[in-house]
Design a protein around this motif. Structure first.
Motif, PDB file in Angstrom:
ATOM      1  N   ALA A 120       8.032  36.893  -4.734  1.00  0.00           N
ATOM      2  CA  ALA A 120       8.363  38.020  -3.846  1.00  0.00           C
ATOM      3  C   ALA A 120       7.810  37.777  -2.452  1.00  0.00           C
ATOM      4  O   ALA A 120       8.487  38.003  -1.443  1.00  0.00           O
ATOM      5  CB  ALA A 120       7.800  39.318  -4.422  1.00  0.00           C
ATOM      6  N   HIS A 132       9.888  36.962   1.174  1.00  0.00           N
ATOM      7  CA  HIS A 132       9.832  37.993   2.225  1.00  0.00           C
ATOM      8  C   HIS A 132       8.642  37.811   3.154  1.00  0.00           C
ATOM      9  O   HIS A 132       8.084  38.785   3.656  1.00  0.00           O
ATOM     10  CB  HIS A 132       9.782  39.378   1.590  1.00  0.00           C
ATOM     11  N   VAL A 164       9.034  44.702  -2.094  1.00  0.00           N
ATOM     12  CA  VAL A 164       9.511  43.343  -2.401  1.00  0.00           C
ATOM     13  C   VAL A 164       9.213  43.005  -3.866  1.00  0.00           C
ATOM     14  O   VAL A 164       9.996  42.332  -4.528  1.00  0.00           O
ATOM     15  CB  VAL A 164       8.930  42.257  -1.449  1.00  0.00           C
TER      16      VAL A 164
END
Ligand code: ADP
Ligand code: MG
Length: 729
Positions: free
Chosen positions: A378, A382, A492
């Protein structure tokens, strides 16, 4: 000529230490007494109502109006029993700190008397005059008003005779104007996404919350010295100041004994915090002189954020009682370490399990690996968004300045876990792992906590580090509202876990066993995210080069970093998670840019004024004295002797002139650039102009002033020097 600096120094020297009396009570006697927590609720609410609200707090369900009325009445009775007269909705506008609007309980009656009233309506909703809070254009396009709405999951508390009710702040259309509303939505999304994944390992899990343990760094400075520094007062940081001959090079402050005056302050503010139910546990010196840190035990993330904001307020209030000012700014002093706010983050289940804690059975270790690797993936996917969440004018000074993590987002996991991920990657081939291999892998994981927790395998230079049973996001700035980074991180993670679940389920549907399916997907993630794992020195130049080769971003300034909020993928992610809409993200981006620009604008004005009205006059006064001396020398010496004897004076006169004229020119040029920036209507352009064209003048003006500080007679220097600010105790 009155010299502010000497007045201030005299003041400090005469200052007695306030010996804060040690409370005779045990902390457990007063802990949480200013909070409408469980015990108070049981005492002041009817049984049914208490059960109702407890359920709402746990499940996040809406309270009905009738229950709200009862809660309000109980809350009022509790507050009045503690001499409270007013109440306020307490909220977190995008200015970064908290806001309040106080109303009295009292309501006049027709017969000229008054009663104390507070009902469900007042508890549930209030309409602060929202027009003066930043809205990024949201309220222009829609209804002009905004309102605050009660967040029952964070308990009401009392400060200075006022009942404070934590609330979200939204426009009439429902769009968020604050930090709390999106955080609550992100936590909700995370719960929904994480529960089904946790159920692969334990069917009893039905709720997952994010936990946050923050560590707040700050500086203390004597209030008299603070008041003699217009730059500290108006911008929170020193815009000028030559470094002190002694700074932090001896490393003698970190974990050293805390000065008495500081301890008295700490005891006082900790006591206030404990009364507010904030579990402050740790205090110590930090790396820089007069720099300190405090940290509580971790809590559910939304509550922890509220507590951090409260602590910042309490610290500032209590500091004034001790003739201190708290500097929360990320970089109060050039050349001295700045302040951050580590965000320790993990996931916790209703069954009492920390999902990022390696266990000691094969099953719990596969669970650990699942959440661990999903976090890495994640963050990998991001990284630019996470970088955006820590962007601010203050934090730009720290990131990448070899004292805080660089602006490159990377993840540190330690040698043991690196090896385990390497193994997993090698062995989980399509044919699958043999049972022996699986057992070995899982057993190895069991050894991790001991290794990580004994502190030998920690890397302090990493912005995002695994530290045994949690990740630590270390690049957050000291003034930040943790909600920004926490909203992003939890969102996220939610998105990642949804993807993970669907990929694993697809494999299971095709006939592959659950454990094997999980390991295969994790293996793919490890390969995909390998680039972001970095165990080396994050402060080194090498890493900057290496990161570039790996294709990792290194975004150095705020205006540039903020654009991540508007990337197509990010907008889609926030929208599909139900956390922020496209419009809300645009508004936020606008507000953050504007905020950045205003901060630099203020710094630039203060630097100009301070140089023109304080520094240059002092330099010219010194020059005048030199000229007088030169005249005197001329009178009493022969021409030849005068030539030699007045040389140093004449040299200094020339130097002062030189610096003063450079200063005047730089100030003039800075003002011209400011004008250009102010005429740009586009926020990104305008704030980028401040960043690229105005900030360099702040630096060049500083250089001239700091050189003058070394030349001008100490007696004439108008503002407290670094050695005084940093070493006065
Ligand atoms: P440091 O980083 O200064 O070495 P520690 O690593 O000991 O300090 O812990 C720092 C913080 O980590 C503490 O504030 C603590 O509350 C927090 N913490 C510990 N466990 C968790 C967890 N499961 N979730 C969130 N925060 C946690
Ligand atoms: Mg830490």
């Amino acid at each position: 000529m009155a010299n502010l600096r000497f007045d201030a120094l005299n003041h400090v020297l005469r200052r007695p230490i306030i010996d804060f009396p040690i409370s005779k009570e045990l902390i457990s006697d007063y802990y949480g007494e200013a909070v409408f927590h469980d015990k108070a609720m049981q005492q002041f609410l009817p049984r049914e109502i208490y059960k109702n609200i407890k359920e709402c707090i746990v499940t996040g369900k809406q309270l009905n109006r009738d229950v709200a009325d009862h809660v309000a009445s109980g809350m009022k009775a509790w507050a009045i029993s503690k001499d409270v007269t007013h109440y306020t909705h307490w909220f977190q506008p995008l200015t970064g700190r908290t806001a309040e609007k106080h109303d009295a309980f009292f309501t006049p009656t027709e017969v000229g008397e008054s009663i104390e009233s507070f009902g469900g309506d007042q508890l549930a909703q209030q309409e602060p005059d929202a027009s003066s809070f930043p809205n990024g254009g949201l309220r222009n396009t829609f209804e002009a008003r905004g309102y605050t709405a009660w967040d029952p999951s964070s308990p009401a508390f009392i400060i200075s005779g006022t009942l404070c009710i934590p609330t979200v702040f939204v426009a009439y259309t429902g769009q968020a104007l604050d930090y709390k509303a999106p955080l609550l939505k992100a936590l909700h999304a995370l719960n929904d996404a994480a529960v089904p994944v946790a159920q692969y390992f334990d069917r009893n899990v039905n709720r997952i919350s994010a936990t946050l343990g923050w560590e707040q760094e700050y500086f203390l400075v004597d209030s008299a010295l603070y008041q003699a520094r217009p730059d500290l007062m108006l911008t929170g940081r020193t815009l000028f100041g030559h470094s002190s001959s002694k700074g932090q090079q001896l490393d003698d402050h970190y974990f050293g004994s805390i000065p008495d005056r500081a301890v008295a302050f700490m005891r006082d503010f900790e006591e206030e915090s404990l009364r507010l139910g904030i579990p402050i546990k740790t205090r110590h010196n930090e790396v820089a002189p007069n720099q300190f840190e405090c940290a509580p035990l971790f809590e559910e993330a939304n509550l922890a954020v509220d507590h951090n904001l409260l602590v910042m307020d309490v610290m500032e209030k209590v500091a004034q009682r001790h003739n201190f000012r708290v500097l929360l700014h990320e970089k109060p002093y050039a050349g001295i370490n700045g302040s951050g706010k580590h965000n320790n983050w993990s996931l916790s289940t209703n069954t009492g399990v920390n999902l990022l804690s390696p266990g000691n059975t094969p099953k719990t270790n596969l669970r650990f690996l699942t959440f661990f690797v999903n976090t890495i993936k994640a963050v990998h996917d991001h990284a630019d968004l996470l970088r955006a969440t820590i962007a601010s004018a203050g934090n730009d000074h720290r990131l990448g300045a070899n004292e805080a993590p660089p602006a490159i987002i990377s993840i540190f996991i330690g040698s043991q876990l690196t090896r385990i991920l390497g193994d997993l990657e090698k062995r989980v081939k399509d044919k699958g792992m043999s049972p022996d291999e699986k057992t070995e892998l899982k057993l190895n994981i069991g050894k991790i906590p001991e290794i990580m927790l004994d502190n030998t395998d920690r890397n302090r230079t990493s912005p995002f580090a695994f530290t045994g049973n949690k990740f630590e996001f270390r690049a957050v700035g000291s003034t930040a509202n943790c909600s920004g980074p926490m909203t992003a991180l939890n969102t996220v993670m939610a998105k990642q876990l949804i993807t993970f679940k669907s990929q694993v389920d697809a494999l299971i549907d095709s006939g592959i066993k659950k454990d094997e399916a999980i390991l295969r997907i994790l293996r793919e993630y490890i390969i995909d995210s390998r680039n972001i794992l970095f165990e080396g020195n994050g402060y080194g130049e090498e890493w900057v080069k290496e990161a570039k080769k790996r294709g990792l971003s290194n975004i150095k300034t705020t205006p540039h970093a903020l654009s991540a909020y508007l990337h197509k993928d990010i907008v889609e992610m926030f929208e599909s998670a139900g956390v922020l809409t496209h419009e809300e993200l645009e508004a936020r981006n606008e507000i953050y840019l504007e905020n950045y620009k205003l901060k630099i604008q203020i710094e630039s004005r203060v630097a100009g004024d301070l140089a023109s009205n304080h520094i240059i006059p002092a330099a010219l006064e010194y020059q005048r004295k030199l000229v007088e001396t030169v005249r005197g020398l001329k009178e009493i010496y022969s021409a030849k002797e005068f030539e030699t004897l007045s040389a140093p004076h004449r040299d200094l006169i020339g130097k002062v002139s030189n610096h003063v004229s450079k200063l005047q020119m730089e100030i003039h040029n800075m003002i011209e650039e400011r004008k250009k920036a102010n005429n740009m209507s586009d926020s990104l352009k305008s704030s980028s102009h401040y960043c690229d064209k105005v900030i360099p003048y702040l630096e060049s003006i500083r250089t001239e002033v700091d050189k003058l500080e070394l030349i001008v007679d100490d007696e004439l220097w108008p503002i407290p020097k670094y050695r005084e600010l940093l070493f006065t105790r």
